[in-house]
Design a protein around this motif. Structure first.
Motif, PDB file in Angstrom:
ATOM      1  N   PHE A   1       0.833  -1.207   0.000  1.00 13.16           N
ATOM      2  CA  PHE A   1       0.000   0.000   0.000  1.00 13.16           C
ATOM      3  C   PHE A   1       0.867   1.256   0.000  1.00 13.16           C
ATOM      4  CE2 PHE A   1      -2.912  -3.046   2.258  1.00 13.16           C
ATOM      5  CZ  PHE A   1      -3.827  -3.143   1.224  1.00 13.16           C
ATOM      6  N   PHE A   2       0.579   2.168  -0.928  1.00 11.10           N
ATOM      7  CA  PHE A   2       1.397   3.376  -1.068  1.00 11.10           C
ATOM      8  C   PHE A   2       1.241   4.314   0.113  1.00 11.10           C
ATOM      9  CE2 PHE A   2      -2.488   5.433  -2.214  1.00 11.10           C
ATOM     10  CZ  PHE A   2      -2.279   6.804  -2.175  1.00 11.10           C
ATOM     11  N   THR A   3       0.176   4.170   0.870  1.00 12.43           N
ATOM     12  CA  THR A   3      -0.079   5.054   2.000  1.00 12.43           C
ATOM     13  C   THR A   3       0.675   4.657   3.255  1.00 12.43           C
ATOM     14  OG1 THR A   3      -2.002   3.694   2.553  1.00 12.43           O
ATOM     15  CG2 THR A   3      -2.402   5.668   1.224  1.00 12.43           C
ATOM     16  N   SER A   4       1.251   3.454   3.276  1.00 17.80           N
ATOM     17  CA  SER A   4       1.762   2.948   4.545  1.00 17.80           C
ATOM     18  C   SER A   4       3.017   2.091   4.437  1.00 17.80           C
ATOM     19  CB  SER A   4       0.676   2.111   5.220  1.00 17.80           C
ATOM     20  OG  SER A   4       0.374   0.978   4.405  1.00 17.80           O
ATOM     21  N   SER A   5       3.250   1.443   3.307  1.00 21.01           N
ATOM     22  CA  SER A   5       4.301   0.436   3.096  1.00 21.01           C
ATOM     23  C   SER A   5       3.902  -0.929   3.629  1.00 21.01           C
ATOM     24  CB  SER A   5       5.635   0.862   3.715  1.00 21.01           C
ATOM     25  OG  SER A   5       6.708   0.134   3.163  1.00 21.01           O
ATOM     26  N   ALA A   6       2.681  -1.069   4.145  1.00 23.33           N
ATOM     27  CA  ALA A   6       2.195  -2.380   4.575  1.00 23.33           C
ATOM     28  C   ALA A   6       1.877  -3.232   3.352  1.00 23.33           C
ATOM     29  CB  ALA A   6       0.947  -2.223   5.433  1.00 23.33           C
ATOM     30  N   THR A   7       1.975  -4.533   3.488  1.00 19.29           N
ATOM     31  CA  THR A   7       1.639  -5.439   2.386  1.00 19.29           C
ATOM     32  C   THR A   7       0.215  -5.951   2.546  1.00 19.29           C
ATOM     33  OG1 THR A   7       2.265  -7.563   3.386  1.00 19.29           O
ATOM     34  CG2 THR A   7       4.043  -6.200   2.453  1.00 19.29           C
TER      35      THR A   7
ATOM     36  N   LEU B   1       8.496  11.930  14.183  1.00 17.06           N
ATOM     37  CA  LEU B   1       9.500  11.037  13.611  1.00 17.06           C
ATOM     38  C   LEU B   1       9.968  10.002  14.634  1.00 17.06           C
ATOM     39  CD1 LEU B   1      11.709  13.505  11.502  1.00 17.06           C
ATOM     40  CD2 LEU B   1      10.053  11.835  10.663  1.00 17.06           C
ATOM     41  N   ARG B   2       9.110   9.704  15.598  1.00 17.43           N
ATOM     42  CA  ARG B   2       9.436   8.681  16.580  1.00 17.43           C
ATOM     43  C   ARG B   2       9.014   7.306  16.060  1.00 17.43           C
ATOM     44  NH1 ARG B   2       6.381  12.411  20.851  1.00 17.43           N
ATOM     45  NH2 ARG B   2       4.834  11.907  19.262  1.00 17.43           N
ATOM     46  N   ILE B   3       9.599   6.282  16.632  1.00 12.91           N
ATOM     47  CA  ILE B   3       9.225   4.921  16.248  1.00 12.91           C
ATOM     48  C   ILE B   3       7.727   4.713  16.420  1.00 12.91           C
ATOM     49  CG2 ILE B   3       9.630   2.458  16.647  1.00 12.91           C
ATOM     50  CD1 ILE B   3      12.063   3.948  15.552  1.00 12.91           C
ATOM     51  N   SER B   4       7.172   5.301  17.463  1.00  6.77           N
ATOM     52  CA  SER B   4       5.742   5.157  17.734  1.00  6.77           C
ATOM     53  C   SER B   4       4.874   5.857  16.702  1.00  6.77           C
ATOM     54  CB  SER B   4       5.419   5.688  19.132  1.00  6.77           C
ATOM     55  OG  SER B   4       5.788   7.062  19.242  1.00  6.77           O
ATOM     56  N   ASP B   5       5.471   6.738  15.888  1.00  9.85           N
ATOM     57  CA  ASP B   5       4.708   7.443  14.844  1.00  9.85           C
ATOM     58  C   ASP B   5       4.640   6.657  13.537  1.00  9.85           C
ATOM     59  OD1 ASP B   5       4.190   9.794  16.399  1.00  9.85           O
ATOM     60  OD2 ASP B   5       6.265  10.435  16.050  1.00  9.85           O
ATOM     61  N   LEU B   6       5.360   5.547  13.446  1.00 13.48           N
ATOM     62  CA  LEU B   6       5.324   4.730  12.230  1.00 13.48           C
ATOM     63  C   LEU B   6       3.923   4.157  12.015  1.00 13.48           C
ATOM     64  CD1 LEU B   6       8.649   2.677  12.380  1.00 13.48           C
ATOM     65  CD2 LEU B   6       8.011   4.328  10.617  1.00 13.48           C
TER      66      LEU B   6
ATOM     67  N   ASN C   1       9.770  -0.986   0.770  1.00 12.42           N
ATOM     68  CA  ASN C   1      11.084  -0.375   0.955  1.00 12.42           C
ATOM     69  C   ASN C   1      11.005   1.096   1.336  1.00 12.42           C
ATOM     70  OD1 ASN C   1      11.965  -2.877   0.225  1.00 12.42           O
ATOM     71  ND2 ASN C   1      13.113  -2.223  -1.574  1.00 12.42           N
ATOM     72  N   PHE C   2       9.941   1.460   2.043  1.00 14.49           N
ATOM     73  CA  PHE C   2       9.850   2.828   2.548  1.00 14.49           C
ATOM     74  C   PHE C   2       9.203   2.837   3.918  1.00 14.49           C
ATOM     75  CE2 PHE C   2       5.966   2.173   0.135  1.00 14.49           C
ATOM     76  CZ  PHE C   2       4.970   2.875   0.812  1.00 14.49           C
ATOM     77  N   LEU C   3       9.445   3.923   4.648  1.00 18.50           N
ATOM     78  CA  LEU C   3       8.894   4.137   5.975  1.00 18.50           C
ATOM     79  C   LEU C   3       7.828   5.215   5.901  1.00 18.50           C
ATOM     80  CD1 LEU C   3      12.287   4.319   7.901  1.00 18.50           C
ATOM     81  CD2 LEU C   3      10.685   2.395   7.960  1.00 18.50           C
ATOM     82  N   THR C   4       6.757   5.044   6.650  1.00 19.37           N
ATOM     83  CA  THR C   4       5.685   6.037   6.681  1.00 19.37           C
ATOM     84  C   THR C   4       5.397   6.419   8.126  1.00 19.37           C
ATOM     85  OG1 THR C   4       4.687   5.029   4.724  1.00 19.37           O
ATOM     86  CG2 THR C   4       3.337   6.585   5.961  1.00 19.37           C
ATOM     87  N   PHE C   5       5.481   7.710   8.403  1.00 18.59           N
ATOM     88  CA  PHE C   5       5.149   8.239   9.717  1.00 18.59           C
ATOM     89  C   PHE C   5       3.809   8.966   9.628  1.00 18.59           C
ATOM     90  CE2 PHE C   5       9.718   7.911   9.516  1.00 18.59           C
ATOM     91  CZ  PHE C   5      10.097   7.474  10.776  1.00 18.59           C
TER      92      PHE C   5
ATOM     93  N   HIS D   1       5.102  13.731   1.399  1.00 21.60           N
ATOM     94  CA  HIS D   1       3.993  13.437   2.293  1.00 21.60           C
ATOM     95  C   HIS D   1       2.694  13.345   1.515  1.00 21.60           C
ATOM     96  CE1 HIS D   1       2.887  17.712   2.001  1.00 21.60           C
ATOM     97  NE2 HIS D   1       1.761  17.406   2.617  1.00 21.60           N
ATOM     98  N   ARG D   2       1.754  12.598   2.077  1.00 21.20           N
ATOM     99  CA  ARG D   2       0.387  12.482   1.573  1.00 21.20           C
ATOM    100  C   ARG D   2      -0.530  12.709   2.764  1.00 21.20           C
ATOM    101  NH1 ARG D   2       2.930  12.538  -2.392  1.00 21.20           N
ATOM    102  NH2 ARG D   2       2.849  11.194  -4.239  1.00 21.20           N
ATOM    103  N   GLY D   3      -1.105  13.910   2.856  1.00 21.86           N
ATOM    104  CA  GLY D   3      -1.928  14.240   4.011  1.00 21.86           C
ATOM    105  C   GLY D   3      -1.072  14.252   5.267  1.00 21.86           C
ATOM    106  N   ASP D   4      -1.440  13.420   6.242  1.00 24.40           N
ATOM    107  CA  ASP D   4      -0.682  13.382   7.494  1.00 24.40           C
ATOM    108  C   ASP D   4       0.355  12.267   7.499  1.00 24.40           C
ATOM    109  OD1 ASP D   4      -2.284  11.147   7.696  1.00 24.40           O
ATOM    110  OD2 ASP D   4      -3.031  11.586   9.714  1.00 24.40           O
ATOM    111  N   ARG D   5       0.717  11.782   6.322  1.00 18.99           N
ATOM    112  CA  ARG D   5       1.681  10.680   6.230  1.00 18.99           C
ATOM    113  C   ARG D   5       2.963  11.149   5.546  1.00 18.99           C
ATOM    114  NH1 ARG D   5      -1.702   5.143   6.161  1.00 18.99           N
ATOM    115  NH2 ARG D   5      -3.457   5.938   7.353  1.00 18.99           N
ATOM    116  N   LEU D   6       4.041  10.988   6.255  1.00 18.55           N
ATOM    117  CA  LEU D   6       5.362  11.404   5.784  1.00 18.55           C
ATOM    118  C   LEU D   6       6.141  10.161   5.395  1.00 18.55           C
ATOM    119  CD1 LEU D   6       7.287  13.943   5.596  1.00 18.55           C
ATOM    120  CD2 LEU D   6       8.090  13.283   7.880  1.00 18.55           C
TER     121      LEU D   6
END
Length: 392
Positions: A162-168, A319-324, A336-340, A361-366
């Motif tokens: 998913f392009f919004t999150s990097s989740a599969t 940009l904290r781990i908890s914001d992922l 292969n990307f991180l989304t906060f 970023h896309r909305g509130d996702r960096l």
């Protein structure tokens, strides 16, 4: 961890101050694509209109072979090429009967190509769409497969990543097994999976469509998209271009428009072939250097861990781990990307751009993307710039 940055010398030299951590969006191109672009021009000058014999006779088979090698497809001829994936989506939709709405199952996290098109068709009652929420991610596969199992759909369309999150979206083979009707089209949007995650379609090549392109992880830029087309699914799309006439079979009884049985049945019309030159060059280069997608994915994961470890020390809000959005770890399946997730996404992107560190970023996702155009030194410099632009 790899260091292949020497192969990206021209892109890096053109903007030496830039650190590209937007590699989920626009990767740097390796130097072999520069020569490929020139080759395209020289072939056009040498052959003029006869260049299409070379494109169809040599270039496209070369690209098909390279893609089939990466996806473990048994027959490269099932691959159709085109300038963008939207063309393929339109042709897929044109395969269904026009006397009732096409029933579609998808997620609520698809890229705008599908999201916008399906929403517009819904307005006119041409499709009926069921959307399964991508979040929470840890239950998506179970919920999506349960919806598939109802057997109420003409088309199942979902992203590999998913392009919004990097989740599969889960294992593709179990997805196929969850769809009870052999008549249902199963379409995987692999744009964030192709060349980012190891993908073996050999066991399901006869059952799914898989579409992706070179703009992102294949490092080949715009205009070189493709779709693997399983045999017998969609033999005569209504949305068709004259390129599908190359090698077309005679039309069925009472029909005058013929189609080939291979992936060429989904071709459109005249396009700029330069992207295919670049994609062929990238695929050949990776093969020559014995660089596998497994290595690329492990390299990206190593860079992501290095980046997260550095950010963890700074404890920056947003940009904290908890914001992922998608957890990162040894057992986490992701691209292969991180989304906060942060209300500061636009602000942080702007501040980082001011120090030539590029993300998006896309909305509130960096989002921060990683690939073989980036090495450990780049990540260390990126962290120093984060500290200077935000933490400081």
């Amino acid at each position: 961890m790899l260091d292949l940055t020497a192969h990206f010398a021209k892109f890096r030299a053109a903007a030496p101050e830039r650190i590209n951590l937007a590699a989920h969006s626009h990767h740097d191109w390796p130097d072999v694509t520069f020569a490929a672009q020139a080759e395209c021009w020289l072939d056009a000058a040498r052959l003029a209109g006869d260049k299409w014999n070379l494109v169809f006779g040599v270039l496209i088979p070369r690209v098909q072979a390279g893609i089939a090698r990466q996806l473990h497809l048994p027959d490269p001829s099932t691959i159709a090429v085109g300038p963008n994936t939207h063309e393929f989506l339109r042709r897929l939709l044109s395969c269904f009967t026009a006397n009732r709405p096409t029933r579609i199952l998808t997620s609520d996290a698809e890229f705008h190509t599908a999201r916008r098109q399906l929403e517009r068709l819904e307005e006119d009652g041409l499709v009926a769409v069921a959307r399964i929420s991508a979040e929470p991610f840890d239950t998506f596969t179970e919920r999506f497969h349960a919806a598939c199992a109802k057997g109420e759909h003409d088309l199942v369309f979902v992203s590999q990543v998913f392009f919004t999150s990097s989740a599969t979206s889960g294992n593709l083979r179990t997805l196929v097994e969850a769809v009870p009707s052999q008549d249902t089209f199963i379409v995987i949007d692999g744009y964030h999976g192709f060349m980012a995650r190891p993908t073996d379609l050999s066991a399901i090549a006869g059952r799914i469509f898989y579409l992706a392109g070179g703009y992102k992880y294949a490092m080949a830029g715009e205009g070189c998209c493709f779709m693997h087309c399983p045999p017998a699914y969609g033999p005569r799309p209504r949305d068709t271009g004259w390129f599908a006439d190359f090698g077309a079979l005679a039309g069925p009884n009472g029909k005058s428009v013929g189609y080939p049985e291979h992936g060429g049945r989904f071709l459109g019309a005249t396009f700029d072939p330069s992207g295919l030159y670049r994609l062929a060059a990238v695929l050949d280069w990776l093969a020559l250097e014995h660089i596998t997608v497994e290595q690329i994915h492990l390299h990206a994961r190593a860079l992501m861990k290095r980046f997260l470890d550095g950010l963890d020390v700074m404890q920056i809000e947003g940009l904290r781990i908890s914001d992922l959005v998608t957890p990162f770890g040894t057992k986490a399946e992701h691209g292969n990307f991180l989304t906060f997730r942060t209300p500061r996404a636009a602000e942080i992107e702007e501040k980082l751009a001011s120090v030539h560190l590029h993300c998006d970023h896309r909305g509130d996702r960096l989002r921060f993307g990683f690939g073989i155009c980036t090495n450990a030194r780049d990540v260390d410099q990126a962290l120093a710039r984060v500290a200077r632009a935000i933490a400081g």
